[in-house]
Design an enzyme around this catalytic site. Structure first.
Site, PDB file in Angstrom:
ATOM      1  N   GLY A 100     -25.273  25.031  -1.203  1.00  0.00           N
ATOM      2  CA  GLY A 100     -25.327  25.188   0.439  1.00  0.00           C
ATOM      3  C   GLY A 100     -23.536  25.534   1.547  1.00  0.00           C
ATOM      4  O   GLY A 100     -22.790  25.608   0.916  1.00  0.00           O
ATOM      5  N   ARG A 103     -19.656  24.776   5.393  1.00  0.00           N
ATOM      6  CA  ARG A 103     -19.082  24.739   6.472  1.00  0.00           C
ATOM      7  C   ARG A 103     -19.157  26.211   6.946  1.00  0.00           C
ATOM      8  O   ARG A 103     -18.247  26.091   8.094  1.00  0.00           O
ATOM      9  CB  ARG A 103     -17.590  24.561   5.940  1.00  0.00           C
ATOM     10  CG  ARG A 103     -16.652  26.395   5.332  1.00  0.00           C
ATOM     11  CD  ARG A 103     -15.917  25.982   4.406  1.00  0.00           C
ATOM     12  NE  ARG A 103     -15.756  26.341   3.005  1.00  0.00           N
ATOM     13  CZ  ARG A 103     -14.464  26.774   2.448  1.00  0.00           C
ATOM     14  NH1 ARG A 103     -13.542  26.842   3.253  1.00  0.00           N
ATOM     15  NH2 ARG A 103     -14.334  27.563   1.687  1.00  0.00           N
ATOM     16  N   LYS A 122     -18.095  30.335  11.001  1.00  0.00           N
ATOM     17  CA  LYS A 122     -17.495  29.557   9.505  1.00  0.00           C
ATOM     18  C   LYS A 122     -16.524  28.213   9.616  1.00  0.00           C
ATOM     19  O   LYS A 122     -15.565  28.965  10.041  1.00  0.00           O
ATOM     20  CB  LYS A 122     -16.485  30.097   8.709  1.00  0.00           C
ATOM     21  CG  LYS A 122     -16.122  29.831   7.341  1.00  0.00           C
ATOM     22  CD  LYS A 122     -16.090  30.293   6.161  1.00  0.00           C
ATOM     23  CE  LYS A 122     -15.447  30.840   5.486  1.00  0.00           C
ATOM     24  NZ  LYS A 122     -14.955  31.892   3.802  1.00  0.00           N
ATOM     25  N   ASP A 134     -15.623  17.912   5.459  1.00  0.00           N
ATOM     26  CA  ASP A 134     -15.154  18.181   6.755  1.00  0.00           C
ATOM     27  C   ASP A 134     -16.071  18.919   7.665  1.00  0.00           C
ATOM     28  O   ASP A 134     -16.275  19.244   8.862  1.00  0.00           O
ATOM     29  CB  ASP A 134     -13.828  17.869   7.185  1.00  0.00           C
ATOM     30  CG  ASP A 134     -12.989  18.898   7.026  1.00  0.00           C
ATOM     31  OD1 ASP A 134     -13.305  19.946   6.082  1.00  0.00           O
ATOM     32  OD2 ASP A 134     -11.658  19.134   7.560  1.00  0.00           O
ATOM     33  N   GLY A 135     -16.680  20.025   6.877  1.00  0.00           N
ATOM     34  CA  GLY A 135     -16.763  21.023   7.346  1.00  0.00           C
ATOM     35  C   GLY A 135     -16.054  22.479   8.498  1.00  0.00           C
ATOM     36  O   GLY A 135     -16.833  23.493   8.734  1.00  0.00           O
ATOM     37  N   ARG A 192     -18.499  35.252  11.433  1.00  0.00           N
ATOM     38  CA  ARG A 192     -18.423  36.870  10.356  1.00  0.00           C
ATOM     39  C   ARG A 192     -20.429  36.823  10.503  1.00  0.00           C
ATOM     40  O   ARG A 192     -21.089  36.696  12.004  1.00  0.00           O
ATOM     41  CB  ARG A 192     -19.332  35.308   8.877  1.00  0.00           C
ATOM     42  CG  ARG A 192     -18.105  34.984   8.732  1.00  0.00           C
ATOM     43  CD  ARG A 192     -17.664  34.256   6.672  1.00  0.00           C
ATOM     44  NE  ARG A 192     -19.168  34.200   6.386  1.00  0.00           N
ATOM     45  CZ  ARG A 192     -18.787  33.302   5.365  1.00  0.00           C
ATOM     46  NH1 ARG A 192     -17.970  33.691   4.885  1.00  0.00           N
ATOM     47  NH2 ARG A 192     -19.973  32.068   4.846  1.00  0.00           N
ATOM     48  N   ASP A 269     -22.284  31.273  -6.045  1.00  0.00           N
ATOM     49  CA  ASP A 269     -23.478  30.816  -4.829  1.00  0.00           C
ATOM     50  C   ASP A 269     -22.505  32.201  -4.216  1.00  0.00           C
ATOM     51  O   ASP A 269     -22.467  31.886  -2.853  1.00  0.00           O
ATOM     52  CB  ASP A 269     -22.740  29.619  -4.493  1.00  0.00           C
ATOM     53  CG  ASP A 269     -21.234  29.301  -5.204  1.00  0.00           C
ATOM     54  OD1 ASP A 269     -21.253  29.557  -5.793  1.00  0.00           O
ATOM     55  OD2 ASP A 269     -20.775  28.596  -3.727  1.00  0.00           O
ATOM     56  N   ASN A 270     -21.467  33.130  -4.833  1.00  0.00           N
ATOM     57  CA  ASN A 270     -21.072  33.788  -3.741  1.00  0.00           C
ATOM     58  C   ASN A 270     -21.134  34.804  -4.293  1.00  0.00           C
ATOM     59  O   ASN A 270     -20.123  35.808  -4.137  1.00  0.00           O
ATOM     60  CB  ASN A 270     -19.138  33.548  -4.310  1.00  0.00           C
ATOM     61  CG  ASN A 270     -18.058  31.922  -3.712  1.00  0.00           C
ATOM     62  OD1 ASN A 270     -18.782  31.207  -2.925  1.00  0.00           O
ATOM     63  ND2 ASN A 270     -17.887  31.636  -4.004  1.00  0.00           N
ATOM     64  N   ASP A 279     -17.632  35.386   0.878  1.00  0.00           N
ATOM     65  CA  ASP A 279     -16.534  34.456   0.832  1.00  0.00           C
ATOM     66  C   ASP A 279     -15.343  34.598   0.643  1.00  0.00           C
ATOM     67  O   ASP A 279     -14.983  34.400  -0.586  1.00  0.00           O
ATOM     68  CB  ASP A 279     -17.634  33.290  -0.234  1.00  0.00           C
ATOM     69  CG  ASP A 279     -18.484  32.784   0.166  1.00  0.00           C
ATOM     70  OD1 ASP A 279     -18.850  32.835   1.815  1.00  0.00           O
ATOM     71  OD2 ASP A 279     -18.894  31.357   0.046  1.00  0.00           O
TER      72      ASP A 279
END
Ligand code: AMP
Ligand code: MG
Length: 509
Positions: A100, A103, A122, A134-135, A192, A269-270, A279
């Site tokens: 998910g 960040r 992002k 930490d995102g 983005r 996921d990318n 990404d």
């Protein structure tokens, strides 16, 4: 007419309205079964300042005001409905479960009248998908994402875009080489922009957890919004949709191969369902031509995502997508057609791409030998890919001396081997290569790793002029730009050979 700001845009929320979501709001790290997204607000930062700006994408979104607070996630405005997307993925070949947006936070979707664009921050703090992290994002990786994604667009390569880069006034601690030496670094947030950030892994997460009802809703939504020429009604329709995904993916990867781009982390996921480069992490650009090269230190041993393996990984990733869609099919074995189709379209794109790079006026049977000999010479010669092809585009006779500038070691040019190949090529194009095509297939300027590093070094001292200059040049990468030739049409300098960030990159960002 008043100035157009984020506050005056036509915000919509199709994804939240039409797919199942998480009933809980907020960034507490957790598993979220059955959901495609979770509502979460950006974490406010102390001192957001817009430092880089893309006028072109701002125009497309319909913006001319650089709103520091909104672009830094310090505030939100009426109409936005921020969320993080839920997806899973295969990382380096292994199923990794729920990942998910850890960040990234989508502010909302903007209906521009021409299309609907998603605006996503992002690096703006934790979400339910941040796990132990930490995102946040650091300036170095944000500059790399901003410059590279904009550069890719202007190279004509499908990609997510970058609207802005904001410094946050906050420090973020990172251990760049994962060697137990964490350091504070300046934080940043990139905004983005893409029609959608849905990934292969967005479908996989539901399929892998046996939640076929949510899978079906997401497929339905995706087809309706982004592939309206298809439907989910029967096997053939689904296959035709997946063939389109395969084709878009093949085209994207053929472009990467054309310009020497190595994504570095082609986890599922990318992989964008729209075939967009997405990404930007430990990516890199070939300097000396080498099929085995990867910039990603995390992948240094198996080199799964090396330059020459990207087309094959595209097929592997596509196979994982097909598996995840198979529960919706009556005869899932039909999905083999899609992989077959991928291999064929990739080959076609690849042949055309090489024909253009070499000015062949179209690919003919037999040309594969010419190309094979060329790449093998390139690999054994330590030769700069970008400079080689650009010089080849304007060579006046089949003599390697005209290409001398592309060699890393000028005392070690195998003249006979090269002149033999050049003569074969010269004969094939009858002494008259299609130079116009060549100059549009062989960029003069790409974001070499050390160029990005120079932009970062300056930006970390509050000087964004280098980043802005590179941004400008990369807007017209096929132009000559004589004023920048000496500075940027250049092989990797000695200082960059072993510097972190230039020859090696980690996922730490
Ligand atoms: P990536 O390698 O960038 O594709 O990231 C893999 C996963 O890790 C994604 O779910 C990311 O959102 C998450 N991730 C990476 N960096 C961070 C971070 N600093 N904070 C939270 N999540 C992260
Ligand atoms: Mg990712």
């Amino acid at each position: 007419m008043g100035k157009k700001s984020l506050r005056s845009l036509n915000w919509v929320s199709r994804f939240l309205d039409q797919t199942p979501g998480d009933p809980i709001i907020g960034g507490l790290s957790r598993q979220v079964p059955g959901a495609c997204w979770s509502r979460v607000l950006p974490t406010p930062v102390p001192d957001p300042i817009v430092r880089l700006w893309s006028t072109e994408i701002a125009g497309e979104v319909g913006l001319d005001v650089r709103d520091h607070n909104l672009l830094g996630g310090k505030e939100i405005t009426y109409g936005m409905d921020p969320y993080a997307q839920r997806y899973g993925g295969h990382q380096f070949g292994n199923w990794a479960g729920q990942l998910g947006d850890g960040r990234a936070i989508t502010l909302g979707e903007v209906d521009t009248g021409k299309k609907v664009l998603e605006l996503q921050l992002k690096g703006s703090g934790v979400t339910p998908y941040s796990r132990f992290a930490d995102g946040k994002a650091v300036l170095r990786s944000s500059i790399r994402e901003f410059l590279c994604s904009e550069g890719m667009h202007h190279l004509g390569i499908p990609t997510t875009r970058a609207l802005s880069l904001v410094t946050t006034g906050e420090e973020v601690v990172r251990d760049i080489m994962y060697d137990g030496r964490p350091e504070p670094e300046p934080g940043a947030v990139v905004c983005r922009v893409a029609e959608s950030f849905i990934r292969f892994g967005s479908f996989q997460i539901h399929s892998m957890t046996g939640d076929f009802a949510t899978l079906e809703k997401l497929v339905n939504y995706t087809i309706k919004q982004y592939f309206p020429e298809f439907s989910i009604d029967n096997d053939d329709e689904i296959i035709n949709w997946l063939k389109k995904v395969a084709e878009d993916t093949a085209l994207m990867i053929a472009h990467w191969m054309r310009v020497g781009f190595v994504h570095g982390v082609m986890n599922t996921d990318n992989m964008s369902i729209l075939g967009l480069t997405i990404d930007y992490g430990p990516y890199g650009w070939l300097e000396n031509f080498d099929f085995n090269w990867t910039p990603n230190t995390t992948d240094a041993v198996s080199k799964r995502y090396r330059y020459g393996n990207q087309p094959q990984i595209g097929a592997w990733n596509l196979a994982r997508l097909l598996e995840s869609i198979s529960p919706l099919m009556e005869e899932p074995q039909k999905l083999h057609q899609v992989l077959e189709f991928y291999r064929n379209v990739y080959e076609d794109y690849n042949n055309t791409m090489w024909a253009d790079k070499l000015g062949l006026y179209g690919f003919l049977p037999g040309d594969e030998n010419l190309i094979l000999e060329l790449t093998s010479n390139l690999e054994s010669s330590e030769i700069d890919m970008t400079i080689f092809f650009r010089l080849l585009s304007s060579i006046t006779e089949p003599n390697v001396i005209e290409l001398k500038y592309a060699f890393y070691n000028k005392n070690n040019i195998s003249i006979d081997i090269w002149n033999l190949w050049l003569q074969k090529w010269w004969d094939r194009v009858k002494g008259n290569p299609d130079r116009d095509k060549m100059k549009l297939a062989n960029p003069k300027y790409v974001l070499r790793n050390w160029m990005a590093q120079l932009a970062i070094d300056a930006a970390e001292k509050d000087d964004f002029s280098v980043a802005n200059e590179i941004h400008e040049v990369l807007k017209r990468p096929y132009d000559e730009w004589p004023e920048y030739e000496e500075k940027w049409f250049k092989k990797r300098p000695e200082w960059a050979k072993n510097r972190v960030g230039c020859s090696m990159l980690s996922c730490s960002s």
